[in-house]
Scaffold this motif. Structure first.
Motif, PDB file in Angstrom:
ATOM      1  N   TRP A 143      22.886 -16.795 -26.620  1.00 51.72           N
ATOM      2  CA  TRP A 143      23.459 -15.789 -25.703  1.00 51.72           C
ATOM      3  C   TRP A 143      24.871 -15.381 -26.102  1.00 51.72           C
ATOM      4  O   TRP A 143      25.708 -15.135 -25.240  1.00 51.72           O
ATOM      5  CB  TRP A 143      23.494 -16.268 -24.242  1.00 51.72           C
ATOM      6  CG  TRP A 143      22.288 -16.947 -23.713  1.00 51.72           C
ATOM      7  CD1 TRP A 143      22.241 -18.153 -23.106  1.00 51.72           C
ATOM      8  CD2 TRP A 143      20.939 -16.452 -23.706  1.00 51.72           C
ATOM      9  NE1 TRP A 143      20.959 -18.451 -22.734  1.00 51.72           N
ATOM     10  CE2 TRP A 143      20.140 -17.423 -23.096  1.00 51.72           C
ATOM     11  CE3 TRP A 143      20.329 -15.292 -24.179  1.00 51.72           C
ATOM     12  CZ2 TRP A 143      18.772 -17.285 -22.928  1.00 51.72           C
ATOM     13  CZ3 TRP A 143      18.967 -15.145 -24.028  1.00 51.72           C
ATOM     14  CH2 TRP A 143      18.213 -16.131 -23.398  1.00 51.72           C
ATOM     15  N   THR A 201      26.792 -19.641 -13.972  1.00 50.01           N
ATOM     16  CA  THR A 201      25.873 -19.200 -12.915  1.00 50.01           C
ATOM     17  C   THR A 201      26.520 -19.394 -11.538  1.00 50.01           C
ATOM     18  O   THR A 201      27.453 -20.180 -11.380  1.00 50.01           O
ATOM     19  CB  THR A 201      24.546 -19.991 -12.957  1.00 50.01           C
ATOM     20  OG1 THR A 201      24.814 -21.350 -12.601  1.00 50.01           O
ATOM     21  CG2 THR A 201      23.899 -19.929 -14.324  1.00 50.01           C
ATOM     22  N   GLU A 250      25.453 -20.960  -9.024  1.00 49.35           N
ATOM     23  CA  GLU A 250      25.365 -22.348  -8.533  1.00 49.35           C
ATOM     24  C   GLU A 250      26.541 -23.164  -9.085  1.00 49.35           C
ATOM     25  O   GLU A 250      27.172 -23.941  -8.367  1.00 49.35           O
ATOM     26  CB  GLU A 250      24.037 -22.993  -8.961  1.00 49.35           C
ATOM     27  CG  GLU A 250      22.806 -22.463  -8.243  1.00 49.35           C
ATOM     28  CD  GLU A 250      22.382 -21.078  -8.729  1.00 49.35           C
ATOM     29  OE1 GLU A 250      22.753 -20.696  -9.858  1.00 49.35           O
ATOM     30  OE2 GLU A 250      21.693 -20.368  -7.968  1.00 49.35           O
TER      31      GLU A 250
HETATM   32  C1  LIG Z   1      24.191 -11.182 -20.463  1.00 47.91           C
HETATM   33  C2  LIG Z   1      24.701 -12.533 -20.905  1.00 47.91           C
HETATM   34  C3  LIG Z   1      25.727 -12.612 -21.822  1.00 47.91           C
HETATM   35  C4  LIG Z   1      26.199 -13.853 -22.249  1.00 47.91           C
HETATM   36  N1  LIG Z   1      27.204 -13.883 -23.167  1.00 47.91           N
HETATM   37  C5  LIG Z   1      27.661 -15.075 -23.621  1.00 47.91           C
HETATM   38  C6  LIG Z   1      28.679 -15.142 -24.629  1.00 47.91           C
HETATM   39  O1  LIG Z   1      29.154 -14.123 -25.114  1.00 47.91           O
HETATM   40  N2  LIG Z   1      29.095 -16.342 -25.054  1.00 47.91           N
HETATM   41  C7  LIG Z   1      28.592 -17.492 -24.542  1.00 47.91           C
HETATM   42  O2  LIG Z   1      29.028 -18.571 -24.937  1.00 47.91           O
HETATM   43  N3  LIG Z   1      27.610 -17.472 -23.608  1.00 47.91           N
HETATM   44  C8  LIG Z   1      27.141 -16.294 -23.136  1.00 47.91           C
HETATM   45  N4  LIG Z   1      26.144 -16.267 -22.190  1.00 47.91           N
HETATM   46  C9  LIG Z   1      25.577 -17.553 -21.757  1.00 47.91           C
HETATM   47  C10 LIG Z   1      25.901 -17.907 -20.307  1.00 47.91           C
HETATM   48  O3  LIG Z   1      27.245 -18.311 -20.175  1.00 47.91           O
HETATM   49  C11 LIG Z   1      24.915 -19.010 -19.889  1.00 47.91           C
HETATM   50  O4  LIG Z   1      23.602 -18.493 -19.957  1.00 47.91           O
HETATM   51  C12 LIG Z   1      25.205 -19.469 -18.477  1.00 47.91           C
HETATM   52  O5  LIG Z   1      26.453 -20.127 -18.400  1.00 47.91           O
HETATM   53  C13 LIG Z   1      24.121 -20.425 -17.949  1.00 47.91           C
HETATM   54  O6  LIG Z   1      23.962 -21.518 -18.799  1.00 47.91           O
HETATM   55  P1  LIG Z   1      22.523 -21.883 -19.358  1.00 47.91           P
HETATM   56  O7  LIG Z   1      21.888 -20.643 -19.911  1.00 47.91           O
HETATM   57  O8  LIG Z   1      22.690 -23.064 -20.248  1.00 47.91           O
HETATM   58  O9  LIG Z   1      21.676 -22.269 -18.065  1.00 47.91           O
HETATM   59  P2  LIG Z   1      21.494 -23.734 -17.418  1.00 47.91           P
HETATM   60  O10 LIG Z   1      22.831 -24.434 -17.342  1.00 47.91           O
HETATM   61  O11 LIG Z   1      20.379 -24.433 -18.126  1.00 47.91           O
HETATM   62  O12 LIG Z   1      21.049 -23.317 -15.966  1.00 47.91           O
HETATM   63  C14 LIG Z   1      19.701 -23.019 -15.612  1.00 47.91           C
HETATM   64  C15 LIG Z   1      19.623 -22.941 -14.086  1.00 47.91           C
HETATM   65  O13 LIG Z   1      19.961 -24.228 -13.515  1.00 47.91           O
HETATM   66  C16 LIG Z   1      21.045 -24.106 -12.598  1.00 47.91           C
HETATM   67  N5  LIG Z   1      21.958 -25.262 -12.727  1.00 47.91           N
HETATM   68  C17 LIG Z   1      22.419 -25.812 -13.889  1.00 47.91           C
HETATM   69  N6  LIG Z   1      23.255 -26.836 -13.626  1.00 47.91           N
HETATM   70  C18 LIG Z   1      23.342 -26.928 -12.267  1.00 47.91           C
HETATM   71  C19 LIG Z   1      24.062 -27.772 -11.372  1.00 47.91           C
HETATM   72  N7  LIG Z   1      24.866 -28.742 -11.823  1.00 47.91           N
HETATM   73  N8  LIG Z   1      23.922 -27.563 -10.036  1.00 47.91           N
HETATM   74  C20 LIG Z   1      23.107 -26.581  -9.559  1.00 47.91           C
HETATM   75  N9  LIG Z   1      22.386 -25.736 -10.368  1.00 47.91           N
HETATM   76  C21 LIG Z   1      22.507 -25.908 -11.696  1.00 47.91           C
HETATM   77  C22 LIG Z   1      21.775 -22.827 -13.009  1.00 47.91           C
HETATM   78  O14 LIG Z   1      22.489 -22.260 -11.923  1.00 47.91           O
HETATM   79  C23 LIG Z   1      20.617 -21.937 -13.469  1.00 47.91           C
HETATM   80  O15 LIG Z   1      20.015 -21.292 -12.361  1.00 47.91           O
HETATM   81  C24 LIG Z   1      25.635 -15.051 -21.740  1.00 47.91           C
HETATM   82  C25 LIG Z   1      24.580 -14.974 -20.810  1.00 47.91           C
HETATM   83  C26 LIG Z   1      24.113 -13.742 -20.398  1.00 47.91           C
HETATM   84  C27 LIG Z   1      22.968 -13.699 -19.404  1.00 47.91           C
END
Ligand SMILES: Cc1cc2nc3c(=O)[nH]c(=O)nc-3n(C[C@H](O)[C@H](O)[C@H](O)COP(=O)(O)OP(=O)(O)OC[C@H]3O[C@@H](n4cnc5c(N)ncnc54)[C@H](O)[C@@H]3O)c2cc1C
Length: 240
Positions: free
Chosen positions: A20, A225, A227
């Motif tokens: 991402w 996110t 959350e």
């Molecule tokens: C359009 C877009 C652009 C992006 N651009 C960048 C970028 O330029 N650089 C970069 O580094 N990243 C980027 N990202 C990544 C983004 O920061 C992550 O996708 C985001 O922080 C969520 O992390 P994850 O995908 O690992 O999800 P996860 O952490 O796996 O989360 C999955 C689900 O579980 C929930 N969850 C996880 N942990 C907990 C908790 N402790 N308590 C309650 N709920 C929880 C989350 O809320 C979510 O609903 C981008 C994402 C998008 C969608």
């Protein structure tokens, strides 16, 4: 964080994958957060460091990840034993977590966290004015008031950053409120627009509505996110 950086002479060797990564296919450099020493049992946030990585260096692969509308916005970046000189360490070795959370205050409180749907809001107002649609104008007036409030919150955080503060909780709240506002604009838009969303349409209202709908799943994810943001707010209030 599983990406690692190991010492190699004066410099470092980085290995890991980050998905991402917005615009990595356009950028010359990215900032990588890597583990430089093992996490301790009681503190998983220690032992992290930041590096500036030249995306043209040997061992870097940038794989496209397409959005729902086919747009190429973000990527998967793979680092395979990439050499990074010591001069490209960002900040202090071991201080990566404090640095990255301070940097996230900028990302979470900035206008891009509530202005993603501004083109749609503008088209909705134009259309409602043209059609003298009082019901739509009233709903859009409420949204515009929310937008101005969000802008004021964002400006206050920018001022705090200027003073050298790091208002992490306030920034988390701006992003939570801002991205919920963005989804509300789409919800209201779908009710009052009177047109079907269509990416290829010559009508800017149908087009901006389609763009907003297709990009909306990412609003509450990117930059942390909702959350996670609420967890930060709860900790700031002493509730966790
Ligand atoms: C359009 C877009 C652009 C992006 N651009 C960048 C970028 O330029 N650089 C970069 O580094 N990243 C980027 N990202 C990544 C983004 O920061 C992550 O996708 C985001 O922080 C969520 O992390 P994850 O995908 O690992 O999800 P996860 O952490 O796996 O989360 C999955 C689900 O579980 C929930 N969850 C996880 N942990 C907990 C908790 N402790 N308590 C309650 N709920 C929880 C989350 O809320 C979510 O609903 C981008 C994402 C998008 C969608």
């Amino acid at each position: 964080v599983r990406a690692s950086a190991v010492r190699d002479g004066d410099g470092w060797r980085l290995t890991g994958t980050k998905i991402w990564t917005s615009h990595a296919h356009r950028a010359h450099y990215l900032v990588a957060l890597c583990r430089t020493s093992p996490a301790s049992e009681e503190d998983r946030r220690s032992g992290l460091s930041q590096f500036i990585v030249d995306l043209r260096a040997p061992g870097v692969t940038v794989n496209p990840v397409r959005l729902l509308d086919g747009e190429h916005h973000f990527n998967e970046v793979v680092l395979d034993d990439v050499a990074v000189p010591a001069s490209m360490v960002l900040g202090r070795i071991g201080a990566g977590w404090e640095q990255v959370t301070a940097e996230l205050v900028y990302e979470r409180s900035g206008p891009e966290r509530f202005l993603s749907v501004f083109p749609l809001l503008r088209e909705l107002v134009r259309s409602a004015q043209d059609n003298h649609d009082v019901r739509a104008l009233s709903a859009l007036g409420r949204l515009t008031a929310e937008l101005i409030t969000l802008r004021q919150l964002s400006v206050r955080i920018a001022a705090a950053l200027d003073r050298g503060e790091s208002p992490a909780v306030a920034a988390a709240l701006v992003k939570d409120l801002g991205t919920r506002f963005e989804n509300e604009v789409i919800d209201v838009g779908r009710v009052v627009a009177g047109v079907e969303p269509s990416l290829g349409s010559a009508d800017p209202l149908a087009r901006t509505l389609a763009e907003a709908v297709l990009h909306s799943p990412g609003f509450t994810l990117r930059g942390g996110t909702n959350e996670i943001l609420r967890g930060i707010a709860a900790r700031g209030l002493g509730l966790r």
